[in-house]
Design a protein around this motif. Structure first.
Motif, PDB file in Angstrom:
ATOM      1  N   GLY A 116      72.649 -41.459 -36.811  1.00 56.07           N
ATOM      2  CA  GLY A 116      73.032 -40.467 -37.821  1.00 56.07           C
ATOM      3  C   GLY A 116      74.465 -39.975 -37.684  1.00 56.07           C
ATOM      4  N   ASP A 117      74.955 -39.869 -36.451  1.00 58.10           N
ATOM      5  CA  ASP A 117      76.331 -39.404 -36.243  1.00 58.10           C
ATOM      6  C   ASP A 117      77.321 -40.394 -36.844  1.00 58.10           C
ATOM      7  OD1 ASP A 117      75.361 -37.236 -34.962  1.00 58.10           O
ATOM      8  OD2 ASP A 117      75.667 -38.034 -32.917  1.00 58.10           O
ATOM      9  N   PHE A 118      77.044 -41.681 -36.590  1.00 58.65           N
ATOM     10  CA  PHE A 118      77.943 -42.691 -37.161  1.00 58.65           C
ATOM     11  C   PHE A 118      77.881 -42.621 -38.690  1.00 58.65           C
ATOM     12  CE2 PHE A 118      79.091 -46.722 -38.972  1.00 58.65           C
ATOM     13  CZ  PHE A 118      80.261 -47.034 -38.288  1.00 58.65           C
ATOM     14  N   GLN A 119      76.672 -42.488 -39.210  1.00 58.34           N
ATOM     15  CA  GLN A 119      76.505 -42.431 -40.673  1.00 58.34           C
ATOM     16  C   GLN A 119      77.361 -41.328 -41.277  1.00 58.34           C
ATOM     17  OE1 GLN A 119      72.518 -41.660 -42.045  1.00 58.34           O
ATOM     18  NE2 GLN A 119      73.262 -41.266 -44.106  1.00 58.34           N
ATOM     19  N   GLN A 120      77.300 -40.162 -40.656  1.00 56.66           N
ATOM     20  CA  GLN A 120      78.084 -39.030 -41.179  1.00 56.66           C
ATOM     21  C   GLN A 120      79.573 -39.333 -41.136  1.00 56.66           C
ATOM     22  OE1 GLN A 120      77.013 -35.334 -39.244  1.00 56.66           O
ATOM     23  NE2 GLN A 120      76.154 -34.669 -41.212  1.00 56.66           N
ATOM     24  N   ALA A 121      80.008 -39.861 -39.989  1.00 57.35           N
ATOM     25  CA  ALA A 121      81.427 -40.168 -39.839  1.00 57.35           C
ATOM     26  C   ALA A 121      81.851 -41.252 -40.826  1.00 57.35           C
ATOM     27  CB  ALA A 121      81.720 -40.602 -38.415  1.00 57.35           C
ATOM     28  N   PHE A 122      80.951 -42.206 -41.042  1.00 57.83           N
ATOM     29  CA  PHE A 122      81.235 -43.314 -41.952  1.00 57.83           C
ATOM     30  C   PHE A 122      81.320 -42.824 -43.393  1.00 57.83           C
ATOM     31  CE2 PHE A 122      79.610 -46.795 -44.669  1.00 57.83           C
ATOM     32  CZ  PHE A 122      80.619 -47.703 -44.449  1.00 57.83           C
ATOM     33  N   LEU A 123      80.338 -42.027 -43.798  1.00 58.27           N
ATOM     34  CA  LEU A 123      80.333 -41.538 -45.180  1.00 58.27           C
ATOM     35  C   LEU A 123      81.426 -40.499 -45.398  1.00 58.27           C
ATOM     36  CD1 LEU A 123      76.507 -41.236 -45.897  1.00 58.27           C
ATOM     37  CD2 LEU A 123      78.070 -43.061 -46.529  1.00 58.27           C
ATOM     38  N   GLY A 124      81.857 -39.877 -44.306  1.00 51.12           N
ATOM     39  CA  GLY A 124      82.941 -38.917 -44.427  1.00 51.12           C
ATOM     40  C   GLY A 124      84.303 -39.577 -44.378  1.00 51.12           C
ATOM     41  N   GLY A 125      84.323 -40.880 -44.142  1.00 47.29           N
ATOM     42  CA  GLY A 125      85.583 -41.599 -44.128  1.00 47.29           C
ATOM     43  C   GLY A 125      86.331 -41.521 -42.798  1.00 47.29           C
ATOM     44  N   GLU A 126      85.697 -40.929 -41.775  1.00 45.35           N
ATOM     45  CA  GLU A 126      86.393 -40.832 -40.485  1.00 45.35           C
ATOM     46  C   GLU A 126      86.292 -42.119 -39.692  1.00 45.35           C
ATOM     47  OE1 GLU A 126      84.064 -37.533 -39.119  1.00 45.35           O
ATOM     48  OE2 GLU A 126      84.434 -36.694 -41.113  1.00 45.35           O
ATOM     49  N   LYS A 127      85.192 -42.840 -39.859  1.00 51.24           N
ATOM     50  CA  LYS A 127      85.051 -44.117 -39.168  1.00 51.24           C
ATOM     51  C   LYS A 127      84.743 -45.188 -40.197  1.00 51.24           C
ATOM     52  CE  LYS A 127      83.302 -42.502 -34.713  1.00 51.24           C
ATOM     53  NZ  LYS A 127      82.146 -42.457 -33.808  1.00 51.24           N
ATOM     54  N   ASN A 128      85.077 -46.438 -39.879  1.00 49.63           N
ATOM     55  CA  ASN A 128      84.598 -47.519 -40.733  1.00 49.63           C
ATOM     56  C   ASN A 128      83.908 -48.568 -39.873  1.00 49.63           C
ATOM     57  OD1 ASN A 128      86.515 -49.240 -39.694  1.00 49.63           O
ATOM     58  ND2 ASN A 128      87.844 -49.172 -41.494  1.00 49.63           N
TER      59      ASN A 128
END
Lengths: 312, 438
Positions: free
Chosen positions: B222-234
């Motif tokens: 879930g942490d990655f998902q949030q970062a991914f959808l927030g544009g912080e990680k790809n």
């Protein structure tokens, strides 16, 4: 010549309105059933859409630009196109050579050739989807009889992962396609061979021409129109091919896109992507494909006619 | 003789009673129709469309009756539209004058695209109580543009590893407690002569599913998902590369010629005990049952190593929902039905009939295997990123990942390049900002 013909028939020429009236029903049918869908696809390709069929607005040729500038098209379209061309080239060579060879051999047989013609044509009657599924089963390295047979014969090194390996998947696809459609050129060539007057061959024999020479100098030139027809139809079929690749590799052209073709790309964009402007971009792709096939077929037709004129 | 006469008399008498009954019942019917006006002939008829024949059958087999009993003035007809291109059919159907009232829609992008078209309406105020649904189930029912809820979630698919209990027991193996134990178990199974893991490696979407089951926790859940959808990680993030790397790590333990294995073959290999583990979705429980497979199997979520960014999770995604057509002739009655579809009574009936995981809490599943999945899902859900967000543009992120993993298995690429390739592909259409509202 044309003028005199027109003048001669002019005596009984029907009034223009009557001619139009007679043409009208057929043209109306043609317009609704053929012209409208084709033109509408062209029309769709010039607009931007949102969520299915909600029109956003006219956007000129932007959808076409997308095809040549944006992912995935810049990567997948050339790859798919090359695969289409490879399928065309492979099928053309194999279908014409094997088809012609079989037709010539069958032509020498008497009445019994009908039996073989039917046999060779049978796969042609089966849906490519079914053919694809059957061959997937046959070629399965895990459960399929082909590899089981090869292994039983001690040929383990030949028991490959036919449809699971990018280097074999496309050639297998071409071979199965040829296997399925071979009956068609056999029939066409058979009919054309039957139309060659035996006197020509007899006369050449009397003049001392050998079998190969007779084939090369008499039979082959007389078959040129049919070879051309088969080639053009093969071209159209190969560029439009969808069912067999879909049955073999699914919509993604598995493995790793090795069997991807343009129609699969179209399918992915239009039916599967759910992309907002899927209708516009896929219509643009369809239009390009149509224009390319039309252009290719016309070019083929022209080359063929030139060849025929040179021979006659 | 007497017998016959008495028989004749009794028949006649029965005839009299029958005609009397007919008169009485006709009278009752007439008075019912004339009086209240709430008779069945006046009931409002709602039409529901679904892509699933099984769902339509389940509705006819008791679910509709349960609803109509509680709502005598509404009749429900569920029509399965068994078209491969259900969505295309729906686009036309929802725009026409003969629009259905309620339609089943696939979650996330499909739903969002229909919401954008304006042919379905927001349900935030139509459905009274959303509290039973998990956050991840509701995420699949939201319109991307306005963040409103456009569907009552229909069900959840969870994805996990199926394992052959007998093979594990014979080798003295238990359910692995860490990734290292998972790999060690696979090695032991391989040494015993059975293929440890089967994945339908010919089908891109199936490979992507397997990659998600194995890698979701390694990526950071879930942490990655949030970062991914927030544009912080790809997707080129080191944790995602490591997650894809797990697919490379299991290569020695896969069945032979894995890139030619179809879904049917994978199911057969697992069901006949020729492969010991099979990462796949909830629906395989029904598949194995229908196959009549004589196999004792269990399921587990892929265990994690110490130091990984997340604990073990149940990979899941929202599997469709019920939406209200804008052109429905009876929006009030359709609203009543939607409220009922969001309740526990329907949840119980539907999930048990269909063999799926319900999207809301408070449901009791009869099948112990599904019940286990449901409990794990409620405890540690994590969204299947690909199915939820990366499938609704061209190219599809799940297709791309499937192809890249095939290339990894064929020795043509590395996890890092694969991750980069998928990211480049989805860059064409995927904009993290669109999902900021989730």
């Amino acid at each position: 010549m044309a003028r005199t013909a027109r003048k001669a028939s002019g005596v009984q020429r029907a009034p223009a309105t009557a001619v139009l009236l007679f043409i009208l029903p057929a043209f109306a049918l043609f317009a609704v059933v053929l012209l409208y869908p084709m033109v509408s696809a062209l029309g769709y390709s010039l607009f931007e859409w949102r969520g299915g069929t909600n029109l956003v607005g006219f956007n000129w040729f932007h959808n076409f630009v997308v095809l040549f500038t944006e992912q995935p098209f810049v990567e997948q379209m050339p790859r798919a196109f090359l695969h289409n061309l490879a399928i065309f080239a492979g099928t053309l060579v194999l279908q014409n050579s094997i088809g012609l060879f079989l037709a010539v051999q069958l032509h020498r047989l008497g009445r019994i050739r009908r039996v073989f013609q039917v046999l060779y044509t049978t796969p042609y009657l089966v849906s490519p989807l079914v053919v694809g599924y059957l061959w997937t089963l046959l070629l399965s390295p895990t459960f399929g009889p082909v590899n089981a047979g090869l292994q039983a014969a001690g040929l383990d090194s030949l028991a490959l992962s036919w449809l699971g390996d990018p280097t074999t998947a496309l050639p297998v696809l071409i071979l199965v396609s040829v296997w399925q459609w071979i009956g068609f050129p056999v029939l066409l060539y058979g009919a054309a061979l039957g139309g060659i007057p035996p006197e020509l061959n007899d006369a050449a024999s009397v003049d001392g021409a050998t079998g190969w020479r007779r084939f090369r100098r008499i039979t082959l030139p007389l078959l040129t129109p049919v070879i051309g027809t088969v080639s053009i139809l093969t071209f159209i079929g190969a560029m439009e091919t969808f069912t067999l690749p879909y049955a073999f590799g699914g919509a993604t052209g598995s493995p790793a896109g090795a069997t991807d073709v343009l129609s699969l790309l179209f399918f992915r964009v239009s039916f599967e992507s759910g992309a907002s402007n899927a209708l516009g971009v896929s219509s643009a792709l369809a239009t390009l494909l149509f224009l390319f096939i039309l252009g290719g077929a016309l070019l083929g037709r022209r080359l063929l006619r030139a060849q025929e004129e040179r021979l006659s | 003789m007497t017998a016959r006469r008495s028989l004749g008399r009794s028949t006649r008498r029965r005839g009299v009673i029958a005609s009397l009954a007919l008169v009485v019942s006709t009278a009752m019917l007439v008075s019912a129709c004339g009086g209240g006006g709430s008779g069945s002939s006046d009931a409002v008829r709602l039409t529901v469309w679904t892509w699933s024949n099984e769902a339509a059958a389940a509705f006819k087999d008791g679910i509709i009756d349960a609803f109509e009993k509680a709502h005598p003035d509404i009749e429900v007809e569920v029509v399965p539209q068994l078209d491969k291109n259900y969505e295309t059919l729906l686009t036309t159907g929802l725009a026409g004058s003969q629009s259905p009232d309620i339609v089943a829609l696939r979650s996330y992008g499909v739903l969002s695209s229909f919401a954008a078209s304006g042919n379905i309406v927001p349900l935030d105020d139509v459905v009274k109580d959303w509290s039973g649904f998990s956050k991840s189930a509701l995420a699949g029912a939201k319109g991307k543009a306005d963040g409103k809820l456009y569907a009552v979630p229909q069900g959840i698919q969870t994805a996990q590893v199926y394992y052959n209990k007998k093979v594990f027991a014979d080798l003295g193996l238990g359910v692995p407690g860490s990734w290292d134990e998972f790999v060690a178990a696979a090695q032991k199974i391989k040494d015993s002569g059975t293929a440890p893991i089967v994945i339908p490696g010919a089908v891109a979407a199936q490979i992507s599913l397997a990659a998600e089951i194995l890698g979701n926790a390694r990526r950071g859940a879930g942490d990655f998902q949030q970062a991914f959808l927030g544009g912080e990680k790809n997707l080129t993030d080191p944790d995602n590369v490591a997650a894809i790397g797990l697919m490379e790590q299991i290569k020695p333990f896969l069945v032979d010629n894995v890139t030619s294995v179809t879904l049917d073959e994978a199911v057969t290999l697992f069901a006949t005990g020729r492969a010991a583990m099979f990462p796949s979705g909830t629906w395989q429980v029904t598949t194995f049952k229908n196959l009549g497979a004589d196999i004792d199997y269990g399921t587990f979520d892929v265990p994690v190593n110490a130091g990984w960014p997340s604990k073990a999770v149940t990979v899941s995604y929202a599997d469709g929902g019920w939406a209200l057509a804008k052109r429905s002739q009876h929006p009030d009655q359709a609203g009543q039905l939607l409220n009922w579809l969001g309740g526990t009574e329907f949840g119980n009936l539907y999930a048990n009939a269909m063999g799926t995981i319900p999207a809301r809490d408070g449901v009791t599943l009869e099948n112990p295997l599904l019940s286990e999945m449901y409990q794990r899902y409620q405890a540690t859900p994590s969204v299947y990123l690909g199915a939820a967000y990366l499938r609704y543009g061209s190219p599809s992120g799940t297709d791309l990942l499937g192809q890249q993993v095939q290339k990894i298995w064929l020795g043509e690429t590395t996890p890092a390049d694969a991750a980069k390739s998928v990211q480049t592909g989805i860059d064409a259409w995927f904009k993290p900002a669109d999902f900021a509202k989730d």
